[in-house]
Write a protein that holds these residues in place. Sequence first.
Motif, PDB file in Angstrom:
ATOM      1  N   ASP A  41     -71.108  78.027  46.728  1.00  8.46           N
ATOM      2  CA  ASP A  41     -70.697  77.940  45.328  1.00  8.46           C
ATOM      3  C   ASP A  41     -71.193  76.667  44.653  1.00  8.46           C
ATOM      4  OD1 ASP A  41     -69.394  80.359  45.409  1.00  8.46           O
ATOM      5  OD2 ASP A  41     -67.392  79.508  45.619  1.00  8.46           O
ATOM      6  N   ASN A  42     -71.515  76.808  43.382  1.00  3.10           N
ATOM      7  CA  ASN A  42     -72.010  75.704  42.566  1.00  3.10           C
ATOM      8  C   ASN A  42     -70.884  74.697  42.317  1.00  3.10           C
ATOM      9  OD1 ASN A  42     -73.083  74.032  40.623  1.00  3.10           O
ATOM     10  ND2 ASN A  42     -73.703  75.656  39.243  1.00  3.10           N
ATOM     11  N   ALA A  43     -71.078  73.474  42.760  1.00  2.00           N
ATOM     12  CA  ALA A  43     -70.106  72.406  42.512  1.00  2.00           C
ATOM     13  C   ALA A  43     -70.735  71.292  41.672  1.00  2.00           C
ATOM     14  CB  ALA A  43     -69.602  71.844  43.837  1.00  2.00           C
ATOM     15  N   ASP A  44     -71.974  71.510  41.230  1.00  2.00           N
ATOM     16  CA  ASP A  44     -72.681  70.503  40.429  1.00  2.00           C
ATOM     17  C   ASP A  44     -72.116  70.451  39.019  1.00  2.00           C
ATOM     18  OD1 ASP A  44     -74.269  70.192  42.639  1.00  2.00           O
ATOM     19  OD2 ASP A  44     -76.042  71.140  41.770  1.00  2.00           O
ATOM     20  N   LYS A  45     -72.279  69.308  38.385  1.00  2.00           N
ATOM     21  CA  LYS A  45     -71.854  69.128  36.998  1.00  2.00           C
ATOM     22  C   LYS A  45     -72.810  69.899  36.088  1.00  2.00           C
ATOM     23  CE  LYS A  45     -70.698  65.481  33.754  1.00  2.00           C
ATOM     24  NZ  LYS A  45     -71.638  64.844  32.867  1.00  2.00           N
ATOM     25  N   LYS A  46     -72.259  70.555  35.061  1.00  2.00           N
ATOM     26  CA  LYS A  46     -73.083  71.332  34.134  1.00  2.00           C
ATOM     27  C   LYS A  46     -73.985  70.404  33.333  1.00  2.00           C
ATOM     28  CE  LYS A  46     -72.690  75.182  30.977  1.00  2.00           C
ATOM     29  NZ  LYS A  46     -71.784  76.197  30.451  1.00  2.00           N
ATOM     30  N   PRO A  47     -75.298  70.695  33.305  1.00  2.00           N
ATOM     31  CA  PRO A  47     -76.226  69.863  32.528  1.00  2.00           C
ATOM     32  C   PRO A  47     -75.939  69.956  31.028  1.00  2.00           C
ATOM     33  CG  PRO A  47     -77.409  71.280  34.065  1.00  2.00           C
ATOM     34  CD  PRO A  47     -75.989  71.738  34.047  1.00  2.00           C
ATOM     35  N   GLY A  48     -76.368  68.946  30.303  1.00  2.00           N
ATOM     36  CA  GLY A  48     -76.172  68.910  28.859  1.00  2.00           C
ATOM     37  C   GLY A  48     -77.080  69.890  28.131  1.00  2.00           C
ATOM     38  N   PHE A  49     -76.824  70.061  26.832  1.00  2.00           N
ATOM     39  CA  PHE A  49     -77.602  70.989  26.016  1.00  2.00           C
ATOM     40  C   PHE A  49     -79.064  70.600  25.904  1.00  2.00           C
ATOM     41  CE2 PHE A  49     -73.394  72.118  24.304  1.00  2.00           C
ATOM     42  CZ  PHE A  49     -73.478  73.503  24.412  1.00  2.00           C
ATOM     43  N   SER A  50     -79.383  69.321  26.071  1.00  2.00           N
ATOM     44  CA  SER A  50     -80.760  68.871  25.891  1.00  2.00           C
ATOM     45  C   SER A  50     -81.691  69.344  27.002  1.00  2.00           C
ATOM     46  CB  SER A  50     -80.811  67.353  25.787  1.00  2.00           C
ATOM     47  OG  SER A  50     -80.308  66.771  26.975  1.00  2.00           O
ATOM     48  N   ASP A  51     -81.137  69.679  28.171  1.00  2.00           N
ATOM     49  CA  ASP A  51     -81.956  70.160  29.294  1.00  2.00           C
ATOM     50  C   ASP A  51     -81.728  71.661  29.467  1.00  2.00           C
ATOM     51  OD1 ASP A  51     -83.451  70.577  31.547  1.00  2.00           O
ATOM     52  OD2 ASP A  51     -82.599  68.885  32.663  1.00  2.00           O
ATOM     53  N   MET A  52     -82.441  72.442  28.661  1.00  2.00           N
ATOM     54  CA  MET A  52     -82.203  73.884  28.611  1.00  2.00           C
ATOM     55  C   MET A  52     -82.551  74.594  29.925  1.00  2.00           C
ATOM     56  SD  MET A  52     -82.140  74.555  24.738  1.00  2.00           S
ATOM     57  CE  MET A  52     -82.596  76.151  24.548  1.00  2.00           C
ATOM     58  N   VAL A  53     -83.611  74.151  30.593  1.00  2.00           N
ATOM     59  CA  VAL A  53     -84.013  74.796  31.845  1.00  2.00           C
ATOM     60  C   VAL A  53     -82.951  74.564  32.928  1.00  2.00           C
ATOM     61  CG1 VAL A  53     -85.726  74.797  33.698  1.00  2.00           C
ATOM     62  CG2 VAL A  53     -86.467  74.708  31.322  1.00  2.00           C
ATOM     63  N   ALA A  54     -82.530  73.314  33.086  1.00  2.00           N
ATOM     64  CA  ALA A  54     -81.512  72.999  34.087  1.00  2.00           C
ATOM     65  C   ALA A  54     -80.211  73.725  33.775  1.00  2.00           C
ATOM     66  CB  ALA A  54     -81.276  71.491  34.160  1.00  2.00           C
ATOM     67  N   ARG A  55     -79.891  73.837  32.502  1.00  2.00           N
ATOM     68  CA  ARG A  55     -78.656  74.518  32.100  1.00  2.00           C
ATOM     69  C   ARG A  55     -78.732  76.011  32.427  1.00  2.00           C
ATOM     70  NH1 ARG A  55     -74.542  72.718  28.691  1.00  2.00           N
ATOM     71  NH2 ARG A  55     -73.342  74.396  27.768  1.00  2.00           N
ATOM     72  N   THR A  67     -69.477  84.659  45.608  1.00  2.00           N
ATOM     73  CA  THR A  67     -70.334  85.492  46.461  1.00  2.00           C
ATOM     74  C   THR A  67     -70.540  84.749  47.776  1.00  2.00           C
ATOM     75  OG1 THR A  67     -71.504  86.322  44.503  1.00  2.00           O
ATOM     76  CG2 THR A  67     -72.596  86.612  46.632  1.00  2.00           C
ATOM     77  N   SER A  68     -70.361  85.440  48.882  1.00  2.00           N
ATOM     78  CA  SER A  68     -70.544  84.774  50.172  1.00  2.00           C
ATOM     79  C   SER A  68     -72.008  84.392  50.352  1.00  2.00           C
ATOM     80  CB  SER A  68     -70.097  85.675  51.320  1.00  2.00           C
ATOM     81  OG  SER A  68     -71.037  86.704  51.547  1.00  2.00           O
ATOM     82  N   GLN A  69     -72.228  83.357  51.150  1.00  2.00           N
ATOM     83  CA  GLN A  69     -73.612  82.930  51.398  1.00  2.00           C
ATOM     84  C   GLN A  69     -74.398  84.046  52.061  1.00  2.00           C
ATOM     85  OE1 GLN A  69     -72.380  78.733  52.894  1.00  2.00           O
ATOM     86  NE2 GLN A  69     -74.538  78.596  52.357  1.00  2.00           N
ATOM     87  N   GLU A  70     -73.761  84.785  52.961  1.00  2.00           N
ATOM     88  CA  GLU A  70     -74.455  85.867  53.655  1.00  2.00           C
ATOM     89  C   GLU A  70     -74.851  86.979  52.673  1.00  2.00           C
ATOM     90  OE1 GLU A  70     -73.271  88.761  57.241  1.00  2.00           O
ATOM     91  OE2 GLU A  70     -73.112  86.620  57.708  1.00  2.00           O
ATOM     92  N   ASP A  71     -73.956  87.339  51.757  1.00  2.00           N
ATOM     93  CA  ASP A  71     -74.283  88.346  50.738  1.00  2.00           C
ATOM     94  C   ASP A  71     -75.435  87.874  49.858  1.00  2.00           C
ATOM     95  OD1 ASP A  71     -72.465  90.243  51.501  1.00  2.00           O
ATOM     96  OD2 ASP A  71     -71.052  89.881  49.865  1.00  2.00           O
TER      97      ASP A  71
END
Length: 84
Positions: A41-55, A67-71
Amino acid sequence: MADIKAAFDKAMADSKNLSERPDNATLLKIYALYKQGSSGDNADKKPGFSDMVARAKWDAWNKLKGTSQEDAMQQYIDLIESLS
Protein backbone atom coordinates in the motif's frame (compact mmCIF):
# COMPACT_ATOMS: atom_id res chain seq x y z
CA MET A 1 5.01 -17.04 -3.42
CA ALA A 2 8.46 -17.76 -4.86
CA ASP A 3 6.93 -18.77 -8.21
CA ILE A 4 4.88 -15.61 -8.52
CA LYS A 5 7.90 -13.49 -7.50
CA ALA A 6 9.96 -15.12 -10.27
CA ALA A 7 7.17 -14.51 -12.80
CA PHE A 8 6.85 -10.91 -11.55
CA ASP A 9 10.60 -10.36 -12.02
CA LYS A 10 10.39 -11.84 -15.54
CA ALA A 11 7.41 -9.60 -16.40
CA MET A 12 9.37 -6.62 -15.10
CA ALA A 13 12.21 -7.44 -17.49
CA ASP A 14 9.74 -8.09 -20.33
CA SER A 15 8.10 -4.70 -19.75
CA LYS A 16 11.27 -2.99 -20.94
CA ASN A 17 11.06 -4.79 -24.30
CA LEU A 18 7.45 -4.27 -25.38
CA SER A 19 6.94 -4.07 -29.13
CA GLU A 20 5.26 -0.66 -28.83
CA ARG A 21 4.91 1.95 -26.11
CA PRO A 22 1.57 1.65 -24.26
CA ASP A 23 -0.69 4.69 -23.89
CA ASN A 24 -0.40 6.85 -20.78
CA ALA A 25 -3.37 5.23 -18.98
CA THR A 26 -1.80 1.79 -19.45
CA LEU A 27 1.59 3.08 -18.34
CA LEU A 28 0.01 4.40 -15.14
CA LYS A 29 -1.65 1.03 -14.53
CA ILE A 30 1.69 -0.76 -15.09
CA TYR A 31 3.38 1.63 -12.64
CA ALA A 32 0.66 1.27 -10.00
CA LEU A 33 0.60 -2.53 -10.19
CA TYR A 34 4.39 -2.64 -10.03
CA LYS A 35 4.49 -0.40 -6.95
CA GLN A 36 1.67 -2.30 -5.21
CA GLY A 37 3.27 -5.65 -6.04
CA SER A 38 6.74 -4.63 -4.91
CA SER A 39 5.99 -2.22 -2.02
CA GLY A 40 2.41 -2.80 -0.90
CA ASP A 41 0.00 0.00 0.00
CA ASN A 42 1.00 3.57 -0.80
CA ALA A 43 2.24 5.33 2.33
CA ASP A 44 4.01 8.18 0.50
CA LYS A 45 2.93 11.79 0.90
CA LYS A 46 0.73 13.05 -1.96
CA PRO A 47 2.73 15.28 -4.34
CA GLY A 48 1.66 18.88 -4.85
CA PHE A 49 -0.33 20.19 -7.81
CA SER A 50 2.82 21.52 -9.49
CA ASP A 51 4.15 17.99 -10.17
CA MET A 52 1.37 16.57 -12.32
CA VAL A 53 3.22 13.40 -13.38
CA ALA A 54 4.14 12.42 -9.82
CA ARG A 55 0.60 13.20 -8.69
CA ALA A 56 -0.92 11.00 -11.43
CA LYS A 57 1.41 8.14 -10.46
CA TRP A 58 0.56 8.60 -6.77
CA ASP A 59 -3.18 8.59 -7.50
CA ALA A 60 -2.93 5.46 -9.67
CA TRP A 61 -0.98 3.60 -6.98
CA ASN A 62 -3.25 4.85 -4.19
CA LYS A 63 -6.34 3.44 -5.97
CA LEU A 64 -4.89 -0.04 -5.41
CA LYS A 65 -4.76 0.39 -1.62
CA GLY A 66 -5.94 -2.83 0.01
CA THR A 67 -4.95 -5.03 -2.95
CA SER A 68 -2.61 -7.76 -1.77
CA GLN A 69 0.92 -7.72 -3.13
CA GLU A 70 0.37 -11.18 -4.60
CA ASP A 71 -2.80 -10.06 -6.43
CA ALA A 72 -1.02 -6.97 -7.74
CA MET A 73 1.90 -9.10 -8.94
CA GLN A 74 -0.48 -11.43 -10.80
CA GLN A 75 -2.34 -8.51 -12.41
CA TYR A 76 1.01 -6.98 -13.42
CA ILE A 77 2.15 -10.27 -14.96
CA ASP A 78 -1.14 -10.65 -16.86
CA LEU A 79 -1.04 -7.06 -18.13
CA ILE A 80 2.56 -7.30 -19.38
CA GLU A 81 1.79 -10.64 -21.08
CA SER A 82 -1.23 -9.08 -22.82
CA LEU A 83 0.98 -6.25 -24.14
CA SER A 84 3.83 -8.48 -25.34
